[in-house]
Write a protein that holds these residues in place. Structure first.
Motif, PDB file in Angstrom:
ATOM      1  N   PHE A   1       0.827  -1.207   0.000  1.00 29.69           N
ATOM      2  CA  PHE A   1       0.000   0.000   0.000  1.00 29.69           C
ATOM      3  C   PHE A   1       0.860   1.256   0.000  1.00 29.69           C
ATOM      4  O   PHE A   1       0.555   2.243   0.674  1.00 29.69           O
TER       5      PHE A   1
ATOM      6  N   SER B   1      -0.558   4.858  -0.239  1.00 31.05           N
ATOM      7  CA  SER B   1      -1.364   5.412   0.852  1.00 31.05           C
ATOM      8  C   SER B   1      -0.501   6.191   1.832  1.00 31.05           C
ATOM      9  O   SER B   1       0.665   5.854   2.058  1.00 31.05           O
TER      10      SER B   1
ATOM     11  N   THR C   1      -1.167   6.140   4.910  1.00 27.94           N
ATOM     12  CA  THR C   1      -1.242   5.355   6.146  1.00 27.94           C
ATOM     13  C   THR C   1      -1.289   3.853   5.819  1.00 27.94           C
ATOM     14  O   THR C   1      -2.268   3.169   6.130  1.00 27.94           O
ATOM     15  N   PRO C   2      -0.231   3.310   5.208  1.00 29.11           N
ATOM     16  CA  PRO C   2      -0.296   1.911   4.763  1.00 29.11           C
ATOM     17  C   PRO C   2      -0.481   0.907   5.889  1.00 29.11           C
ATOM     18  O   PRO C   2      -1.247  -0.054   5.742  1.00 29.11           O
TER      19      PRO C   2
ATOM     20  N   ASP D   1      -4.042   1.128   7.212  1.00 30.93           N
ATOM     21  CA  ASP D   1      -4.954   0.532   6.234  1.00 30.93           C
ATOM     22  C   ASP D   1      -4.983  -0.984   6.386  1.00 30.93           C
ATOM     23  O   ASP D   1      -6.051  -1.609   6.419  1.00 30.93           O
TER      24      ASP D   1
ATOM     25  N   ARG E   1      -7.925  -2.884  -2.145  1.00 30.90           N
ATOM     26  CA  ARG E   1      -7.218  -1.688  -1.676  1.00 30.90           C
ATOM     27  C   ARG E   1      -6.089  -1.332  -2.634  1.00 30.90           C
ATOM     28  O   ARG E   1      -5.825  -0.146  -2.894  1.00 30.90           O
TER      29      ARG E   1
ATOM     30  N   HIS F   1      -6.941   0.955  -5.149  1.00 32.68           N
ATOM     31  CA  HIS F   1      -7.210   2.295  -4.618  1.00 32.68           C
ATOM     32  C   HIS F   1      -8.655   2.478  -4.162  1.00 32.68           C
ATOM     33  O   HIS F   1      -9.137   3.605  -4.056  1.00 32.68           O
TER      34      HIS F   1
ATOM     35  N   PRO G   1     -11.363   3.064  -1.482  1.00 30.95           N
ATOM     36  CA  PRO G   1     -11.229   3.646  -0.142  1.00 30.95           C
ATOM     37  C   PRO G   1     -11.448   2.616   0.966  1.00 30.95           C
ATOM     38  O   PRO G   1     -12.308   1.736   0.856  1.00 30.95           O
ATOM     39  N   ILE G   2     -10.671   2.748   2.019  1.00 27.56           N
ATOM     40  CA  ILE G   2     -10.798   1.852   3.169  1.00 27.56           C
ATOM     41  C   ILE G   2     -12.225   1.852   3.701  1.00 27.56           C
ATOM     42  O   ILE G   2     -12.780   0.804   4.053  1.00 27.56           O
TER      43      ILE G   2
ATOM     44  N   PRO H   1      -6.115  12.126  -5.695  1.00 29.83           N
ATOM     45  CA  PRO H   1      -5.727  10.715  -5.565  1.00 29.83           C
ATOM     46  C   PRO H   1      -6.723   9.825  -6.297  1.00 29.83           C
ATOM     47  O   PRO H   1      -7.922  10.135  -6.361  1.00 29.83           O
TER      48      PRO H   1
ATOM     49  N   GLU I   1      -8.077   7.091  -5.449  1.00 28.45           N
ATOM     50  CA  GLU I   1      -9.181   6.564  -4.658  1.00 28.45           C
ATOM     51  C   GLU I   1     -10.320   7.566  -4.547  1.00 28.45           C
ATOM     52  O   GLU I   1     -11.479   7.177  -4.353  1.00 28.45           O
TER      53      GLU I   1
END
Length: 281
Positions: A24, A27, A29-30, A33, A69, A72, A74-75, A202, A204
């Protein structure tokens, strides 16, 4: 090139989280995530997973979440929920993902009503998931409110959040636009589209989140122009409207509301960026 779909993610939860986080890199915040996806696959909270389940076998379904993920997605769409202010919201495709920056609007409202009676009537224009409306109703338990949106998908999600949070006797979600409904109101909240059409976003966001909730013309101000023209009659005399803006729109968006005879202050988010217009009649 090896097939990443077949790439092992590790023998236990701890190893699989590390392997997923390494995939990831796009991201900000890999690791977070990967942890959120693993907790979702396990069906427990992230905190409980970290405390008690890191040595468990990797659950079925985690690999599929990692692949989504990597595309891309979204979480919040993958887990189906998002924390906002003091509440937990259901979210999904077709609805803008609530962001921490938008909590600046609730903070501005709390500051406005400090030392005085809280709002009895709340209106959320462009309610989306219902995040702002329901956060405000959680903050002021005696208040009632209306959330308006033009999107059927958003209305369905917001109504589900009203039901899940036990606020059906205090909140209505209706089809509507910037003209409002049943005003004037003590508190108006609004997170309109404010991104310029050619802005670089981005993947995502641009690919997965609804364009109608993001883009607002060549300069990102189209919806503010409409809101400024119809807002004043919706605001009660001692009321406030808290309206989200892009970080470079403090001056340009403020001018539109001042031109309609309203007073405007700009409030910054926790990152020190302009984020909220505090508008009073």
């Amino acid at each position: 090139m090896p097939d990443r779909r077949a790439a092992p993610l590790g023998e236990d939860v701890r190893a699989a989280i590390g392997a997923a986080a390494a995939r990831f890199g796009f991201s900000a915040t890999p690791r977070l995530d990967a942890e959120l996806l693993m907790a979702h696959a396990l069906g427990i909270s992230r905190e409980a997973m970290i405390l008690t389940r890191l040595g468990d076998p990797v659950p079925d379904g985690f690999a599929a979440l990692v692949l989504r993920r990597e595309a891309h997605e979204p979480i919040a769409y993958l887990t189906g929920n998002r924390a906002f202010w003091t509440i937990e919201l259901t979210v999904g495709p077709g609805v803008l993902v609530p962001r921490a920056d938008s909590e600046t609007l609730i903070e501005a409202a709390v500051a406005h009503f400090a030392g005085r009676a809280g709002p009895a009537s709340v209106l959320d224009l462009g309610t989306g998931s219902g995040a702002l409306l329901l956060a405000a109703l959680a903050e002021w338990p005696e208040a009632r409110g209306i959330g308006l949106d033009a999107s059927e998908a958003a209305i369905a999600v917001a109504r589900d959040n009203v039901r899940r949070l036990g606020m059906a006797d205090r909140a209505r979600i209706e089809t509507g636009g910037w003209d409002g409904m049943d005003g004037p109101h003590d508190l108006i909240l609004c997170n309109p589209p404010y991104i310029a059409t050619d802005a670089v976003l981005p993947l995502e966001v641009r690919v997965h989140e609804p364009a109608t909730a993001l883009f607002a013309g060549d300069d990102g101000l189209d919806d503010y122009r409409r809101i400024a023209q119809v807002l004043r009659p919706q605001i009660a005399p001692a009321a406030v409207a808290c309206i989200e803006i892009g970080s470079d729109q403090g001056d340009s968006a403020s001018a539109l509301f001042r031109a309609q005879g309203m007073s405007v202050e700009v409030r910054q988010d926790l990152g020190g960026r302009d984020r909220c217009l505090v508008v009073t009649p």
